[in-house]
Design a protein around this motif. Structure first.
Motif, PDB file in Angstrom:
ATOM      1  N   ALA A  81      13.635  17.370 -65.624  1.00  0.00           N
ATOM      2  CA  ALA A  81      13.159  16.047 -65.578  1.00  0.00           C
ATOM      3  C   ALA A  81      11.639  16.151 -65.609  1.00  0.00           C
ATOM      4  N   TRP A  82      10.986  15.300 -66.203  1.00  0.00           N
ATOM      5  CA  TRP A  82       9.412  15.191 -66.166  1.00  0.00           C
ATOM      6  C   TRP A  82       9.135  14.553 -64.858  1.00  0.00           C
ATOM      7  N   PHE A  83       9.819  13.395 -64.670  1.00  0.00           N
ATOM      8  CA  PHE A  83       9.546  12.644 -63.563  1.00  0.00           C
ATOM      9  C   PHE A  83      10.457  11.658 -63.180  1.00  0.00           C
ATOM     10  N   LEU A  84      10.650  11.011 -61.978  1.00  0.00           N
ATOM     11  CA  LEU A  84      11.689  10.075 -61.471  1.00  0.00           C
ATOM     12  C   LEU A  84      11.116   8.851 -61.300  1.00  0.00           C
ATOM     13  N   VAL A  85      11.723   7.772 -61.416  1.00  0.00           N
ATOM     14  CA  VAL A  85      10.982   6.356 -61.087  1.00  0.00           C
ATOM     15  C   VAL A  85      12.189   5.496 -60.587  1.00  0.00           C
TER      16      VAL A  85
END
Length: 100
Positions: A81-85
């Protein structure tokens, strides 16, 4: 290059950086759904969730992200994953006729 194009590019960059900072600073509660943003190649976000051992929440997904739960943040990151939000952090973008 016309000045209005430079101004538009600068404004777009500033807004994009502000959103990225806001989204990345959001905290994700353990056990709660998280928006997993991943690269579109190699199956995209759906493949990242599957590799992490999580499960997708909801009937539809966006091209670069899915709402998922079931494993830790680190498992999603390790799966690519690139990032989690936190989904609540971007809820103001999700306007429907019921929320207006």
């Amino acid at each position: 290059m016309p000045a209005y194009l430079l101004m538009a590019a600068g404004l777009t960059t500033c807004v994009g950086l502000e959103f990225a900072g806001f989204a990345l600073a959001a905290t994700v509660e353990p056990g709660e759904p998280v928006l997993v943003v991943a690269p579109p190649w190699s199956g995209g976000a759906e493949a990242v969730v599957a590799a992490a051992g999580g499960s997708i929440v909801g009937p539809t997904q966006a091209p670069l992200s899915v709402l998922a739960t079931g494993v830790s943040e680190q498992a999603f990151r390790d799966a690519g994953a690139w990032f989690l939000v936190n989904p609540g952090a971007v809820s103001f973008f999700c306007v429907t006729k019921d929320t207006v």
